[in-house]
Design a protein around this motif. Structure first.
Motif, PDB file in Angstrom:
ATOM      1  N   ALA A 101      39.899   0.068  -0.407  1.00  0.00           N
ATOM      2  CA  ALA A 101      40.664   0.068  -1.704  1.00  0.00           C
ATOM      3  C   ALA A 101      42.154  -0.262  -1.391  1.00  0.00           C
ATOM      4  O   ALA A 101      43.044  -0.347  -2.570  1.00  0.00           O
ATOM      5  N   GLN A 102      42.500  -0.684  -0.151  1.00  0.00           N
ATOM      6  CA  GLN A 102      43.912  -1.203   0.096  1.00  0.00           C
ATOM      7  C   GLN A 102      44.013  -2.414  -0.558  1.00  0.00           C
ATOM      8  O   GLN A 102      42.932  -3.249  -0.357  1.00  0.00           O
ATOM      9  N   PRO A 103      45.148  -2.838  -1.097  1.00  0.00           N
ATOM     10  CA  PRO A 103      45.289  -4.134  -1.788  1.00  0.00           C
ATOM     11  C   PRO A 103      44.859  -5.452  -0.739  1.00  0.00           C
ATOM     12  O   PRO A 103      45.753  -5.205   0.478  1.00  0.00           O
ATOM     13  N   HIS A 134      39.743  -6.950  14.274  1.00  0.00           N
ATOM     14  CA  HIS A 134      38.967  -6.514  13.014  1.00  0.00           C
ATOM     15  C   HIS A 134      39.089  -5.239  12.756  1.00  0.00           C
ATOM     16  O   HIS A 134      39.153  -4.638  11.926  1.00  0.00           O
ATOM     17  N   VAL A 135      38.644  -4.207  13.706  1.00  0.00           N
ATOM     18  CA  VAL A 135      38.355  -2.897  13.737  1.00  0.00           C
ATOM     19  C   VAL A 135      39.787  -2.302  13.622  1.00  0.00           C
ATOM     20  O   VAL A 135      39.774  -1.378  13.123  1.00  0.00           O
ATOM     21  N   GLN A 136      40.597  -2.805  14.651  1.00  0.00           N
ATOM     22  CA  GLN A 136      42.212  -2.012  14.363  1.00  0.00           C
ATOM     23  C   GLN A 136      42.466  -2.335  12.910  1.00  0.00           C
ATOM     24  O   GLN A 136      43.243  -1.530  12.394  1.00  0.00           O
ATOM     25  N   ALA A 137      42.468  -3.653  12.339  1.00  0.00           N
ATOM     26  CA  ALA A 137      42.863  -3.728  10.822  1.00  0.00           C
ATOM     27  C   ALA A 137      42.263  -2.714  10.116  1.00  0.00           C
ATOM     28  O   ALA A 137      42.741  -2.247   9.098  1.00  0.00           O
ATOM     29  N   SER A 138      40.843  -2.631  10.232  1.00  0.00           N
ATOM     30  CA  SER A 138      40.201  -1.656   9.303  1.00  0.00           C
ATOM     31  C   SER A 138      40.947  -0.102   9.506  1.00  0.00           C
ATOM     32  O   SER A 138      40.871   0.604   8.590  1.00  0.00           O
ATOM     33  N   HIS A 139      41.141   0.045  10.747  1.00  0.00           N
ATOM     34  CA  HIS A 139      41.473   1.382  11.211  1.00  0.00           C
ATOM     35  C   HIS A 139      43.060   1.409  10.334  1.00  0.00           C
ATOM     36  O   HIS A 139      43.003   2.829   9.861  1.00  0.00           O
ATOM     37  N   HIS A 140      43.643   0.567  10.552  1.00  0.00           N
ATOM     38  CA  HIS A 140      45.149   0.576   9.822  1.00  0.00           C
ATOM     39  C   HIS A 140      44.914   0.921   8.518  1.00  0.00           C
ATOM     40  O   HIS A 140      45.684   1.760   7.760  1.00  0.00           O
ATOM     41  N   ALA A 141      44.068   0.286   7.862  1.00  0.00           N
ATOM     42  CA  ALA A 141      43.680   0.304   6.336  1.00  0.00           C
ATOM     43  C   ALA A 141      43.221   1.813   5.976  1.00  0.00           C
ATOM     44  O   ALA A 141      43.680   2.282   4.945  1.00  0.00           O
ATOM     45  N   VAL A 142      42.441   2.140   6.992  1.00  0.00           N
ATOM     46  CA  VAL A 142      41.801   3.693   6.424  1.00  0.00           C
ATOM     47  C   VAL A 142      43.118   4.712   6.736  1.00  0.00           C
ATOM     48  O   VAL A 142      43.231   5.536   5.742  1.00  0.00           O
ATOM     49  N   MET A 143      43.952   4.539   7.608  1.00  0.00           N
ATOM     50  CA  MET A 143      44.948   5.472   7.849  1.00  0.00           C
ATOM     51  C   MET A 143      45.869   5.233   6.448  1.00  0.00           C
ATOM     52  O   MET A 143      46.513   6.520   6.282  1.00  0.00           O
ATOM     53  N   ALA A 144      46.403   4.265   6.232  1.00  0.00           N
ATOM     54  CA  ALA A 144      47.144   4.061   4.955  1.00  0.00           C
ATOM     55  C   ALA A 144      46.661   4.618   3.649  1.00  0.00           C
ATOM     56  O   ALA A 144      47.290   5.293   2.919  1.00  0.00           O
ATOM     57  N   VAL A 178      46.452   9.308  -0.026  1.00  0.00           N
ATOM     58  CA  VAL A 178      45.883  10.310  -0.660  1.00  0.00           C
ATOM     59  C   VAL A 178      46.676  11.810  -0.375  1.00  0.00           C
ATOM     60  O   VAL A 178      46.913  12.390  -1.408  1.00  0.00           O
ATOM     61  N   ILE A 179      47.223  12.037   0.798  1.00  0.00           N
ATOM     62  CA  ILE A 179      48.140  13.111   1.110  1.00  0.00           C
ATOM     63  C   ILE A 179      49.569  13.154   0.489  1.00  0.00           C
ATOM     64  O   ILE A 179      49.921  14.249  -0.142  1.00  0.00           O
TER      65      ILE A 179
END
Length: 228
Positions: free
Chosen positions: A175-177, A209-219, A224-225
């Motif tokens: 969902a991140q741009p 790649h996993v790290q980039a996904s991780h950053h996108a998830v946390m963003a 949401v918060i």
């Protein structure tokens, strides 16, 4: 077979059916973090007694999907930020290792499957089909794990993915741009390195790649918060 043994076998089978059903509902987001899980309600839903339901909940608690709060009740586990961070760190290690192992195996069926997956993903991203791309992301990672051909790694990976409820987090990430396009480019580069049998390069890039996904998830979770 003795009657007692037969009853135990039936109960075990029912326990596994309930555990499998609840596990999928949690992973797919049908049951959200924090949702209450009533033994009585679940027994009625599955049309069985409370005993296999209770055992299934214990099993899911062991897997980290369910939380039992003394004198309060049983709930779908809601991972803390620290737990999500730690799980992603483990995901980096496991998927990096899987990329290295797959690269060492040469021309295997999983390599052809990965090529087809990336081609389908290109079309999904170009068409803006985020839901379809999310499915293909999940498939890409499953192919990677299968391509490693390491049963111990696959077992630990499956437990980890269940604890992350990863399909739900994939949607948060995508969902991140710009993330779908970046994600697909990263998949392309991982595939290229695996095809070139560059195990070290594939491992390092997969971890990035996993790290980039991780950053996108946390963003996404932060967004949401902040909007709540």
């Amino acid at each position: 077979m003795a009657a007692g043994s037969t009853r135990k076998l039936v109960t075990t089978n029912l326990q596994e059916q309930v555990a499998d059903g609840l596990r999928q509902m949690i992973i797919n987001g049908e049951l959200a973090p924090g949702d209450a899980l009533s033994e009585v309600t679940l027994a009625e839903t599955f049309g069985i007694s409370r005993t296999p339901v209770r055992e299934a909940l214990k099993q899911l608690q062991t897997e980290g999907l369910v939380e039992v709060r003394s004198r309060v009740g049983t709930f779908v586990a809601a991972p803390s930020r620290r737990e999500i961070n730690e799980l992603f760190e483990m995901k980096q290690l496991l998927e990096g290792a899987a990329a290295r192992l797959m690269a060492a195996r040469g021309d295997i069926p999983e390599l052809a499957a990965m090529k087809a997956n990336v081609a389908d993903a290109d079309a999904a991203v170009a068409a803006g089909e985020t839901e379809r791309y999310a499915e293909l992301v999940h498939e890409f990672h499953e192919i990677l794990i299968a391509g490693a051909d390491n049963h111990k790694l696959a077992t630990h990976y499956r437990i980890l993915m269940n604890q992350l409820a990863y399909p739900r987090l994939v949607k948060t990430s995508l969902a991140q741009p710009g993330r779908p396009l970046d994600s697909e480019r990263e998949h392309h580069r991982v595939l290229e390195l695996i095809r070139a049998k560059d195990g070290v390069g594939a491992e390092n890039l997969m971890r990035q790649h996993v790290q980039a996904s991780h950053h996108a998830v946390m963003a996404g979770l932060d967004a949401v918060i902040s909007s709540a």
